[in-house]
Design a protein around this motif. Structure first.
Motif, PDB file in Angstrom:
ATOM      1  N   ILE A  16       0.832  -1.207   0.000  1.00 16.53           N
ATOM      2  CA  ILE A  16       0.000   0.000   0.000  1.00 16.53           C
ATOM      3  C   ILE A  16       0.867   1.259   0.000  1.00 16.53           C
ATOM      4  O   ILE A  16       0.616   2.205  -0.766  1.00 16.53           O
ATOM      5  CB  ILE A  16      -0.948  -0.003   1.214  1.00 16.53           C
ATOM      6  CG1 ILE A  16      -1.993  -1.104   1.056  1.00 16.53           C
ATOM      7  CG2 ILE A  16      -1.633   1.356   1.377  1.00 16.53           C
ATOM      8  CD1 ILE A  16      -2.886  -1.278   2.260  1.00 16.53           C
ATOM      9  N   SER A  67       2.631   1.566  -3.424  1.00 18.47           N
ATOM     10  CA  SER A  67       1.648   1.842  -4.482  1.00 18.47           C
ATOM     11  C   SER A  67       1.156   3.279  -4.410  1.00 18.47           C
ATOM     12  O   SER A  67       1.046   3.965  -5.441  1.00 18.47           O
ATOM     13  CB  SER A  67       0.457   0.884  -4.354  1.00 18.47           C
ATOM     14  OG  SER A  67       0.865  -0.460  -4.514  1.00 18.47           O
ATOM     15  N   SER A  76      -5.473   4.124   0.978  1.00 22.67           N
ATOM     16  CA  SER A  76      -6.225   3.137   0.205  1.00 22.67           C
ATOM     17  C   SER A  76      -7.306   3.809  -0.628  1.00 22.67           C
ATOM     18  O   SER A  76      -7.543   3.432  -1.786  1.00 22.67           O
ATOM     19  CB  SER A  76      -6.851   2.109   1.147  1.00 22.67           C
ATOM     20  OG  SER A  76      -5.855   1.416   1.887  1.00 22.67           O
ATOM     21  N   ALA A 135      -6.483  -4.066  -5.175  1.00 23.44           N
ATOM     22  CA  ALA A 135      -6.370  -2.957  -4.226  1.00 23.44           C
ATOM     23  C   ALA A 135      -7.313  -3.112  -3.043  1.00 23.44           C
ATOM     24  O   ALA A 135      -6.929  -2.878  -1.896  1.00 23.44           O
ATOM     25  CB  ALA A 135      -6.629  -1.636  -4.945  1.00 23.44           C
ATOM     26  N   ILE A 169      -3.671   4.559   6.757  1.00 23.34           N
ATOM     27  CA  ILE A 169      -3.791   3.515   5.734  1.00 23.34           C
ATOM     28  C   ILE A 169      -5.108   3.655   4.980  1.00 23.34           C
ATOM     29  O   ILE A 169      -5.179   3.469   3.756  1.00 23.34           O
ATOM     30  CB  ILE A 169      -3.683   2.116   6.376  1.00 23.34           C
ATOM     31  CG1 ILE A 169      -2.297   1.922   7.000  1.00 23.34           C
ATOM     32  CG2 ILE A 169      -3.947   1.023   5.346  1.00 23.34           C
ATOM     33  CD1 ILE A 169      -2.191   0.703   7.886  1.00 23.34           C
ATOM     34  N   THR A 206      -6.206  -6.087  -0.723  1.00 24.32           N
ATOM     35  CA  THR A 206      -4.998  -5.697  -0.001  1.00 24.32           C
ATOM     36  C   THR A 206      -5.331  -4.691   1.097  1.00 24.32           C
ATOM     37  O   THR A 206      -4.892  -4.831   2.245  1.00 24.32           O
ATOM     38  CB  THR A 206      -3.976  -5.083  -0.972  1.00 24.32           C
ATOM     39  OG1 THR A 206      -3.637  -6.042  -1.984  1.00 24.32           O
ATOM     40  CG2 THR A 206      -2.705  -4.671  -0.230  1.00 24.32           C
ATOM     41  N   SER A 207      -6.131  -3.690   0.769  1.00 32.11           N
ATOM     42  CA  SER A 207      -6.474  -2.640   1.735  1.00 32.11           C
ATOM     43  C   SER A 207      -7.285  -3.187   2.901  1.00 32.11           C
ATOM     44  O   SER A 207      -7.017  -2.872   4.062  1.00 32.11           O
ATOM     45  CB  SER A 207      -7.250  -1.523   1.037  1.00 32.11           C
ATOM     46  OG  SER A 207      -6.471  -0.915   0.043  1.00 32.11           O
TER      47      SER A 207
END
Length: 402
Positions: free
Chosen positions: A141, A144, A208, A184, A204, A187-188
């Motif tokens: 994260i 990215s 995200s 995404a 976070i 993962t988030s």
């Protein structure tokens, strides 16, 4: 016997954890490298290939699945098995008896979807959300978000669309924004579900949201905003001081958004605020009307392959849960809705009643909220992430019984 069972458990947990890294951040990395020409598309579309490889690796253990279940989960598991068998037999029968052009394409699209959903189901059931996964996904994260921010500042483009960078030989293998959005949001949500510090969670969460916005994934963007908020309310016990901090953070975010609106308003993600003028939304409404007519004409058994026979392509389905009714009939629709809604409402009740839960529970809660929201408004039967929720739900029920 206990040693053998532990070895099997450890093997399934390890291979499932590794496959999560492979299918989600790994998928995005592979597609980006192919798009920019750093590697050739040696693994094709990547997601399907490695999902099948995962199934092959866990296949010897699949017959042991009922042993892993508790009595309370057995009813839910039976519904899932019945739905799978019913759709498979229903689809196969139509494929064998109907020779019209388009039926074969519809049949193999369904088989592909069921195979990928099955793989995701077993990953959800067996995965162990440990600190190694957390660190890898957290760094994913952070990196990215930094790369996408650099991309935005350098190009001025508010949407990263990898497919547009690929040459003619690789274009067909590079994913659209939807594949990136799938990576995404999983993962988030895993990282958010495993984060127990409020300040880190909010940081976070914002990163995200930014990632999904730049990817142009409107449905997942809205899903993350709402599921992240739900997770925040149910996991963290917010007192007045924490509430003021959160409020200040939100106000700051709104101020930044206000002053940068002109820069971001051209992005696909911003279209969620102006659906009336969105051509994609209008096209979906048109497809929905075609599908509703099919349901009215075939309310019990549905119209198998109707999205291809009348819509003309694999993507011409109703973009919500009614696609199940249109394609497979009323029984399949009812069972599918039960499978998706039960985990969400059950997790909500548990979170309200009980105290702290496991990270896997919070992941199931957050992902199930996304699934319920998106199947109502934008995702069809061919979206594989509901299978993740089904596996997670059976797994957390097993853990709670233990």
């Amino acid at each position: 016997m206990n040693i053998k069972k532990k070895l099997i458990d450890d093997y399934l947990a390890y291979i499932s954890s590794f496959t999560i890294i492979l299918l989600f951040p790994g998928f995005a990395l592979y597609n980006t490298l192919v798009a920019y020409g750093f590697i050739t598309p040696i693994f094709g579309g990547f997601f399907g290939l490695f999902s099948v490889i995962y199934l092959i690796l866990v296949l010897p253990m699949l017959l042991r699945l009922p042993v892993f279940l508790d009595n309370k989960s057995l009813g839910y598991f039976i519904i899932l098995i019945f739905l799978y068998v019913y759709i498979f037999l229903f689809s196969t029968t139509n494929y064998l008896l109907d020779s019209r052009a388009g039926i074969e394409d519809a049949y193999f699209q369904i088989i592909e979807t069921m195979t990928l959903t099955l793989a995701i189901f077993f990953i959800g059931f067996f995965v162990d959300l440990n600190q190694k996964i957390y660190k890898i996904l957290l760094y994913t994260i952070l990196v990215s978000a930094a790369l996408l921010l650099f991309y935005f500042l350098k190009t001025g483009q508010v949407m990263f669309y990898a497919k547009s960078f690929a040459d003619d030989n690789a274009t067909e293998y590079v994913s659209t924004y939807q594949g990136y959005a799938r990576s995404a949001i999983i993962t988030s949500l895993i990282v958010l579900s495993m984060t127990n510090r409020l300040a880190r969670y909010l940081f976070i969460y914002m990163l995200s949201i930014f990632i999904l916005f730049i990817l142009g994934a409107r449905s997942e963007f809205v899903g993350l905003v709402l599921s992240g908020t739900l997770l925040l309310l149910l996991r963290f016990k917010i007192n007045i001081i924490q509430f003021l901090k959160l409020l200040s953070f939100c106000v700051l975010g709104l101020i930044v958004l206000y002053f940068s609106y002109d820069s971001f308003s051209g992005g696909r993600g911003a279209q969620v605020f102006d659906l009336a003028n969105d051509t994609s939304w209008e096209a979906r409404k048109s497809l929905e009307q075609i599908g509703l007519n099919q349901i009215i004409q075939h309310p019990i058994l549905g119209y198998f392959g109707g999205h291809i026979l009348e819509g003309g392509s694999r993507g011409s389905y109703i973009h919500n849960v009614l696609s199940v009714w249109a394609g497979f009939g009323l029984i399949s629709f009812i069972l599918y809705v039960l499978l998706c809604f039960i985990p969400f409402f059950h997790c909500i009740l548990i979170a309200l009643k009980d105290k702290q839960q496991t990270d896997k529970f919070y992941f199931c809660l957050s992902l199930s909220s996304v699934v319920v929201l998106l199947i109502l408004f934008s995702k069809s039967f061919f979206w594989v992430l509901p299978g993740f929720v089904w596996g997670l739900y059976l797994s957390i029920n097993r853990s709670r019984v233990k």
